[in-house]
Scaffold this motif. Structure first.
Motif, PDB file in Angstrom:
ATOM      1  N   UNK A 205       0.833  -1.198   0.000  1.00  0.00           N
ATOM      2  CA  UNK A 205       0.000   0.000   0.000  1.00  0.00           C
ATOM      3  C   UNK A 205       0.870   1.251   0.000  1.00  0.00           C
ATOM      4  N   UNK A 206       0.369   2.277  -0.640  1.00  0.00           N
ATOM      5  CA  UNK A 206       1.062   3.564  -0.641  1.00  0.00           C
ATOM      6  C   UNK A 206       0.762   4.303   0.663  1.00  0.00           C
ATOM      7  N   UNK A 207       1.817   4.722   1.359  1.00  0.00           N
ATOM      8  CA  UNK A 207       1.691   5.494   2.600  1.00  0.00           C
ATOM      9  C   UNK A 207       2.697   6.628   2.543  1.00  0.00           C
ATOM     10  N   UNK A 208       2.230   7.842   2.728  1.00  0.00           N
ATOM     11  CA  UNK A 208       3.098   9.018   2.673  1.00  0.00           C
ATOM     12  C   UNK A 208       3.697   9.296   4.043  1.00  0.00           C
ATOM     13  N   UNK A 209       5.023   9.462   4.114  1.00  0.00           N
ATOM     14  CA  UNK A 209       5.670   9.772   5.390  1.00  0.00           C
ATOM     15  C   UNK A 209       6.786  10.795   5.148  1.00  0.00           C
ATOM     16  N   UNK A 227       4.720   1.865   1.886  1.00  0.00           N
ATOM     17  CA  UNK A 227       5.761   2.861   1.722  1.00  0.00           C
ATOM     18  C   UNK A 227       5.307   3.957   0.780  1.00  0.00           C
ATOM     19  N   UNK A 228       6.148   4.972   0.635  1.00  0.00           N
ATOM     20  CA  UNK A 228       5.817   6.044  -0.305  1.00  0.00           C
ATOM     21  C   UNK A 228       6.410   5.713  -1.669  1.00  0.00           C
ATOM     22  N   UNK A 229       6.445   6.703  -2.562  1.00  0.00           N
ATOM     23  CA  UNK A 229       6.877   6.434  -3.939  1.00  0.00           C
ATOM     24  C   UNK A 229       8.323   5.941  -3.998  1.00  0.00           C
ATOM     25  N   UNK A 289      -2.507   3.919  -6.687  1.00  0.00           N
ATOM     26  CA  UNK A 289      -3.296   3.505  -5.516  1.00  0.00           C
ATOM     27  C   UNK A 289      -4.530   2.689  -5.876  1.00  0.00           C
ATOM     28  N   UNK A 290      -4.733   2.409  -7.163  1.00  0.00           N
ATOM     29  CA  UNK A 290      -5.897   1.611  -7.559  1.00  0.00           C
ATOM     30  C   UNK A 290      -5.702   0.156  -7.147  1.00  0.00           C
TER      31      UNK A 290
END
Length: 368
Positions: A205-209, A227-229, A289-290
């Motif tokens: 999953x994409x998570x911004x930190x 994690x993020x990109x 994120x789809x």
């Protein structure tokens, strides 16, 4: 007579309906025989989106000092390099001397200067950009088998890479290697890279930190499944490298429209070497994120849309990876207060063309 006329009119209407029906059947039959009908029913078409953009972008740093004392500024700024487009009217912001250098495929502007006391400094670049969407077909027969990829490229882009004694890209890690080989469905580099991409989309999953100074290592992202990109791209690169597919990190901006205004957000994605595409490389957007895996493959695997602006492409060395994260550095004497703030501005945006992404059953992919 009236009844007879009504009957004639009714018969005529029935004849007209039958004639239209026969014509309709003949048209459908002709389309089927020509292959057009099969194409119509065996393609996926996505909503229309801009496929070419022109805009002006400026970015860099504000550096404000207060108090007494000397300080030194070092800053490395990457010049845009659109995958399918060009730049023009490059100008350097600020009244300080600079160097215009080429490192690998990257063009950089660097500053190193001394100042003292209270100063309000703005340094960076401004440039006009013309960019077009880039894509390749999903037909794997066009791409190399892993065993046929040059060993020179493999040696350069299939090894571990580190920043500040932290290994980020980890193809040699046993758990990553075992996972990668479990996803190796053939020897075709494109098919295997797509299989790894599908696993990434299904299991992370994409998570911004924004608080982290360095990206997560591939192993950390594998354990967290998020994690993020940067993090997701680094994990994907590590998995591809583990099975012998050369892969590298790309950094840049993602141009987005928000509340009627265009902004640029720092972004990262991956490239893999499959022997076809831009000098053999194709882009892979790992931070979608789809949860529709087919849509992710169609829209993010082997595609770089017009909203991606690349600034940096890794050359496979630790020095290159460190350079991409360096930013601005200021050394200063005690008694000084230094504030640094990045800036990025997008203006004069013009959309050239719109297009709908079409993906055919045979793997052909294009905008119409």
């Amino acid at each position: 007579m009236p009844n007879e006329r009504k009957m004639q009119i009714q018969i005529k209407k029935e004849d007209d309906s039958m004639r239209r029906y026969v014509i309709f059947i003949l048209v459908i039959f002709s389309l089927f025989m020509s292959g057009c009908f099969e194409n119509i029913i065996s393609e996926v078409r996505y909503e229309s989106t801009p496929i070419s953009l022109e805009y002006k972008i400026s970015y860099g740093y504000y550096i404000n000092s207060s108090g007494k004392g000397d300080f030194n500024v070092n800053y490395t700024c990457f010049v845009p390099q659109p995958i399918n487009g060009y730049i023009s009217n490059l100008s350097v912001i600020g009244n300080y001397s600079y160097n215009d250098l080429k490192i690998g495929s990257n063009r950089i502007i660097t500053w190193s200067f001394d100042e003292n006391g209270r100063k309000n400094i703005k340094i960076g670049i401004e440039v006009s950009v013309k960019t077009n969407a880039f894509l390749v077909d999903l037909d794997s027969t066009k791409y190399l088998d892993i065993k046929n990829i040059s060993m020179d490229i493999k040696r350069k882009y299939c090894r571990d890479q580190s920043i500040e004694n932290k290994t980020l890209i980890q193809p040699s890690d046993l758990e990553i290697k075992n996972l990668a080989y479990s996803l190796k469905i053939s020897d075709n580099a494109f098919e295997v890279a797509k299989s790894i991409f599908e696993w990434l989309k299904e299991n992370t999953n994409y998570v911004y930190h924004p608080q982290q100074s360095l990206p997560q290592s591939a192993k950390e992202t594998l354990n967290l499944k998020s994690g993020d990109c940067d993090d997701l791209s680094i994990l994907y690169i590590s998995l591809c490298r583990a099975v012998g597919i050369p892969s590298r990190l790309v950094r840049g901006y993602l141009i987005e429209e928000k509340n009627g205004k265009y902004i640029a957000t720092p972004h990262a994605w991956a490239e893999i070497y499959v022997g076809f595409g831009k000098d053999g490389w194709i882009p892979v957007e790992c931070a979608g994120i789809s949860k529709d895996i087919e849509a992710e493959v169609h829209q993010n695997f082997g595609i770089e849309d017009a909203f991606h602006l690349r600034l940096f492409v890794d050359n496979g060395t630790n020095e290159s990876l460190a350079l991409s994260s360096r930013g601005v550095r200021v050394r200063y004497e005690e008694g000084l207060k230094i504030e640094m703030k990045p800036f990025v501005e997008v203006s004069d945006v013009s959309i050239g063309n719109y297009g709908s992404l079409v993906v055919r059953k045979d793997g052909r992919r294009f905008y119409s």
